[in-house]
Design a protein around this motif. Structure first.
Motif, PDB file in Angstrom:
ATOM      1  N   VAL A   1      15.429   5.025 -30.349  1.00  0.00           N
ATOM      2  CA  VAL A   1      15.249   3.705 -30.268  1.00  0.00           C
ATOM      3  C   VAL A   1      16.317   3.129 -31.090  1.00  0.00           C
ATOM      4  O   VAL A   1      16.796   3.698 -32.177  1.00  0.00           O
ATOM      5  CB  VAL A   1      13.759   3.427 -30.962  1.00  0.00           C
ATOM      6  CG1 VAL A   1      13.737   1.821 -31.209  1.00  0.00           C
ATOM      7  CG2 VAL A   1      12.598   3.910 -29.986  1.00  0.00           C
ATOM      8  N   GLY A   2      17.006   2.207 -30.670  1.00  0.00           N
ATOM      9  CA  GLY A   2      17.983   1.276 -31.523  1.00  0.00           C
ATOM     10  C   GLY A   2      19.320   1.783 -30.859  1.00  0.00           C
ATOM     11  O   GLY A   2      20.394   1.354 -31.370  1.00  0.00           O
ATOM     12  N   ASN A   3      19.394   2.931 -30.160  1.00  0.00           N
ATOM     13  CA  ASN A   3      20.809   3.365 -29.714  1.00  0.00           C
ATOM     14  C   ASN A   3      21.151   2.562 -28.476  1.00  0.00           C
ATOM     15  O   ASN A   3      20.605   2.068 -27.513  1.00  0.00           O
ATOM     16  CB  ASN A   3      20.566   4.603 -28.901  1.00  0.00           C
ATOM     17  CG  ASN A   3      21.687   5.377 -28.559  1.00  0.00           C
ATOM     18  OD1 ASN A   3      22.439   4.893 -27.500  1.00  0.00           O
ATOM     19  ND2 ASN A   3      22.130   6.515 -29.299  1.00  0.00           N
ATOM     20  N   ASP A   4      22.436   1.851 -28.447  1.00  0.00           N
ATOM     21  CA  ASP A   4      22.712   0.800 -27.735  1.00  0.00           C
ATOM     22  C   ASP A   4      23.001   1.312 -26.386  1.00  0.00           C
ATOM     23  O   ASP A   4      22.750   0.697 -25.463  1.00  0.00           O
ATOM     24  CB  ASP A   4      24.492   0.393 -28.242  1.00  0.00           C
ATOM     25  CG  ASP A   4      24.230  -0.514 -29.413  1.00  0.00           C
ATOM     26  OD1 ASP A   4      23.300  -0.967 -29.761  1.00  0.00           O
ATOM     27  OD2 ASP A   4      25.236  -0.506 -30.264  1.00  0.00           O
ATOM     28  N   TYR A   5      23.456   2.661 -26.148  1.00  0.00           N
ATOM     29  CA  TYR A   5      23.584   3.187 -24.785  1.00  0.00           C
ATOM     30  C   TYR A   5      22.152   3.294 -24.131  1.00  0.00           C
ATOM     31  O   TYR A   5      22.078   2.887 -22.970  1.00  0.00           O
ATOM     32  CB  TYR A   5      24.203   4.666 -24.878  1.00  0.00           C
ATOM     33  CG  TYR A   5      24.012   5.238 -23.540  1.00  0.00           C
ATOM     34  CD1 TYR A   5      25.091   5.048 -22.628  1.00  0.00           C
ATOM     35  CD2 TYR A   5      23.251   6.336 -23.507  1.00  0.00           C
ATOM     36  CE1 TYR A   5      25.040   5.675 -21.431  1.00  0.00           C
ATOM     37  CE2 TYR A   5      23.111   7.063 -22.413  1.00  0.00           C
ATOM     38  CZ  TYR A   5      24.173   6.545 -21.236  1.00  0.00           C
ATOM     39  OH  TYR A   5      24.094   7.436 -20.189  1.00  0.00           O
ATOM     40  N   TRP A   6      21.307   3.620 -24.743  1.00  0.00           N
ATOM     41  CA  TRP A   6      19.861   3.773 -24.326  1.00  0.00           C
ATOM     42  C   TRP A   6      19.276   2.527 -23.958  1.00  0.00           C
ATOM     43  O   TRP A   6      18.522   1.961 -23.009  1.00  0.00           O
ATOM     44  CB  TRP A   6      19.111   4.603 -24.945  1.00  0.00           C
ATOM     45  CG  TRP A   6      19.343   6.124 -24.946  1.00  0.00           C
ATOM     46  CD1 TRP A   6      20.122   7.018 -25.448  1.00  0.00           C
ATOM     47  CD2 TRP A   6      18.583   6.734 -23.911  1.00  0.00           C
ATOM     48  NE1 TRP A   6      19.917   8.031 -24.968  1.00  0.00           N
ATOM     49  CE2 TRP A   6      18.984   8.058 -23.910  1.00  0.00           C
ATOM     50  CE3 TRP A   6      17.739   6.612 -23.098  1.00  0.00           C
ATOM     51  CZ2 TRP A   6      18.939   9.075 -22.860  1.00  0.00           C
ATOM     52  CZ3 TRP A   6      17.338   7.485 -21.932  1.00  0.00           C
ATOM     53  CH2 TRP A   6      17.785   8.604 -21.949  1.00  0.00           C
ATOM     54  N   HIS A   7      19.601   1.243 -24.634  1.00  0.00           N
ATOM     55  CA  HIS A   7      19.251   0.076 -24.491  1.00  0.00           C
ATOM     56  C   HIS A   7      19.606  -0.452 -23.136  1.00  0.00           C
ATOM     57  O   HIS A   7      19.103  -1.127 -22.345  1.00  0.00           O
ATOM     58  CB  HIS A   7      19.647  -1.084 -25.474  1.00  0.00           C
ATOM     59  CG  HIS A   7      18.722  -1.071 -26.524  1.00  0.00           C
ATOM     60  ND1 HIS A   7      17.552  -1.315 -26.503  1.00  0.00           N
ATOM     61  CD2 HIS A   7      19.167  -1.092 -27.848  1.00  0.00           C
ATOM     62  CE1 HIS A   7      16.887  -1.243 -27.795  1.00  0.00           C
ATOM     63  NE2 HIS A   7      17.877  -1.118 -28.602  1.00  0.00           N
ATOM     64  N   LEU A   8      21.095  -0.016 -22.706  1.00  0.00           N
ATOM     65  CA  LEU A   8      21.535  -0.353 -21.447  1.00  0.00           C
ATOM     66  C   LEU A   8      20.508   0.268 -20.163  1.00  0.00           C
ATOM     67  O   LEU A   8      20.318  -0.264 -19.155  1.00  0.00           O
ATOM     68  CB  LEU A   8      22.927   0.322 -21.362  1.00  0.00           C
ATOM     69  CG  LEU A   8      23.982  -0.471 -22.290  1.00  0.00           C
ATOM     70  CD1 LEU A   8      25.322   0.091 -21.913  1.00  0.00           C
ATOM     71  CD2 LEU A   8      24.283  -2.086 -21.986  1.00  0.00           C
ATOM     72  N   ILE A   9      20.313   1.531 -20.443  1.00  0.00           N
ATOM     73  CA  ILE A   9      19.251   2.325 -19.607  1.00  0.00           C
ATOM     74  C   ILE A   9      17.914   1.384 -19.395  1.00  0.00           C
ATOM     75  O   ILE A   9      17.413   1.108 -18.592  1.00  0.00           O
ATOM     76  CB  ILE A   9      18.950   3.663 -20.169  1.00  0.00           C
ATOM     77  CG1 ILE A   9      20.227   4.630 -19.969  1.00  0.00           C
ATOM     78  CG2 ILE A   9      17.864   4.230 -19.257  1.00  0.00           C
ATOM     79  CD1 ILE A   9      19.993   6.232 -20.141  1.00  0.00           C
ATOM     80  N   GLU A  10      17.403   1.035 -20.909  1.00  0.00           N
ATOM     81  CA  GLU A  10      16.280   0.215 -20.663  1.00  0.00           C
ATOM     82  C   GLU A  10      16.306  -0.964 -20.030  1.00  0.00           C
ATOM     83  O   GLU A  10      15.341  -1.437 -19.147  1.00  0.00           O
ATOM     84  CB  GLU A  10      15.990  -0.052 -21.975  1.00  0.00           C
ATOM     85  CG  GLU A  10      14.524  -0.905 -22.379  1.00  0.00           C
ATOM     86  CD  GLU A  10      14.323  -1.402 -23.718  1.00  0.00           C
ATOM     87  OE1 GLU A  10      13.415  -2.197 -23.903  1.00  0.00           O
ATOM     88  OE2 GLU A  10      15.199  -1.450 -24.588  1.00  0.00           O
ATOM     89  N   ASN A  11      17.496  -1.891 -20.138  1.00  0.00           N
ATOM     90  CA  ASN A  11      17.589  -2.894 -19.266  1.00  0.00           C
ATOM     91  C   ASN A  11      17.550  -2.804 -17.932  1.00  0.00           C
ATOM     92  O   ASN A  11      16.967  -3.543 -17.170  1.00  0.00           O
ATOM     93  CB  ASN A  11      19.074  -3.672 -19.881  1.00  0.00           C
ATOM     94  CG  ASN A  11      18.924  -4.017 -21.343  1.00  0.00           C
ATOM     95  OD1 ASN A  11      17.997  -4.285 -21.913  1.00  0.00           O
ATOM     96  ND2 ASN A  11      20.317  -4.137 -21.906  1.00  0.00           N
TER      97      ASN A  11
END
Length: 300
Positions: free
Chosen positions: A18-28
C-alpha cells in the motif's frame, strides 16, 4: 433515505504494498474497469512488501468467499495451495505484474518480464560504447518478475565481451534501499559506469546514490517504469532510458479477465500488456508524448 448500491461482483486486488505509486496506477486501472462493469473492488495489502502478509490476506479473502482475486504471484507451495483452494471453491485467481506459473491461477496479466529484461539489456548495449561495468538493482531476489527481468538482461548482454555484470543487489522495493545499494556498489567498485534498476523506485534511488558519491563521469542508467520522478530525471539527462510498462492497462485487463472467467468465456492464460523504451525525446513537461523521429544514440 439512504442509497443502496447493488454490485454484480466483489473483487479484491491485493497490492505488493500500500502506498506504492506504481501499484496505485494498477489500482486506478482496475477501479476504472470495475466501475464500468458494476463491480465492487477492494484494494488491500501490506504497508511494506511482505510475502507472508500477502499470503495471510489471500487466505482471509478466500475465506470471505469474494467473487474474484487479483494478486501478484508469490513463489512457494503455500501460495500454490491457496490458489488451488480458491479455484476449487469457484474463486478465480488472476496473477498480476508477477506470475506464478506453477500455480493453478486462471490468468496472468502483465508484462512479459523476461522480454522486458532483454529489452533493457539490448538498450544498454546499443547506447553505450567501450567497457561497461554494470550494477543491477532489483526489488527483491525472490520476486518472480525480478528473476525474469534479470534473466532476460543477462541473456541480452551475455555475448557482449565489453559489458561486465559486476554485482546484483536488492533495494527491498524502496527508494532509500536503492540509494544505499547504489552507494555501496559505487564505493566497492569505483570502475562501475552503468546501472540497471529493475523496479519502479530503483532508477530514482540509483541517481541519488550516484550523486552522493559524486563520480567524475556520470554512469549510464536504464530504469524501469514511468513514475513522474523517473520521467523528470530523464528530462534532466540523469537517467538515459526507462522500460515503460502499462500498469493502468494491467489493472483494467485483470478485472475484465476475472469477469470473463466467471462468465465461462475462453480466456488466454497469459495476457501480456505492452511495453516500450522511453527516452528524453519521448517526454515533454513530464508527460510521455508520441514521437516518430529516431532518437540520437548517446554513445558513452
Amino acid at each position: 433515505m439512504e442509497s443502496t448500491f447493488s454490485y454484480q461482483y466483489h473483487f479484491v486486488l491485493i497490492t505488493e504494498e500500500v502506498g506504492n505509486d506504481y501499484w496505485h496506477l494498477i489500482e486506478n486501472g482496475a477501479q476504472e474497469e470495475a466501475e464500468l462493469q458494476n463491480v465492487y473492488l477492494e484494494y488491500v495489502g501490506p504497508t511494506r512488501s511482505n510475502n507472508e502478509e500477502k499470503i495471510e490476506i489471500l487466505d482471509r479473502m478466500i475465506s470471505a468467499h469474494v467473487d474474484g482475486i487479483i494478486v501478484p504471484g508469490i513463489p512457494g507451495d503455500q501460495f500454490n495451495k491457496l490458489v488451488k483452494k480458491a479455484v476449487d471453491i469457484g474463486i478465480p485467481i488472476i496473477t498480476i505484474d508477477g506470475d506464478s506459473p506453477t500455480s493453478e491461477r486462471d490468468v496472468y496479466v502483465g508484462t512479459d518480464n523476461y522480454l522486458a529484461g532483454v529489452l533493457a539489456g539490448q538498450t544498454l548495449v546499443a547506447e553505450t560504447k567501450g567497457e561497461q561495468y554494470v550494477g543491477v538493482v532489483v526489488g527483491t531476489f525472490d520476486a518472480p518478475n525480478q528473476k525474469l527481468r534479470l534473466e532476460g538482461f543477462k541473456d541480452a548482454i551475455e555475448k557482449e565481451t565489453r559489458i561486465h555484470l559486476v554485482e546484483v543487489v536488492e533495494s527491498n522495493i524502496t527508494e532509500i534501499g536503492a540509494i544505499d545499494a547504489t552507494y555501496s556498489l559505487m564505493k566497492k567498485y569505483p570502475q562501475m559506469n552503468a546501472f540497471f534498476g529493475a523496479t519502479a523506485l530503483d532508477g530514482v534511488g540509483i541517481v541519488q546514490g550516484i550523486e552522493e558519491m559524486m563520480p567524475k563521469n556520470a554512469p549510464y542508467i536504464i530504469a524501469f517504469d514511468t513514475l513522474p520522478q523517473t520521467l523528470d530525471l530523464i528530462e534532466q539527462g540523469k537517467i538515459h532510458a526507462t522500460i515503460a510498462q502499462n500498469p493502468t492497462e494491467m489493472g483494467r485487463q485483470a478485472v475484465s479477465s476475472l469477469i470473463r472467467v466467471l462468465n465461462k468465456e475462453k480466456v488466454n492464460r497469459l495476457h501480456y500488456t505492452d511495453m516500450s523504451v522511453v527516452h528524453k525525446g519521448d517526454i515533454k513537461n513530464g508527460e510521455i508524448i508520441p514521437v516518430e523521429e529516431n532518437h540520437e544514440v548517446d554513445k558513452r
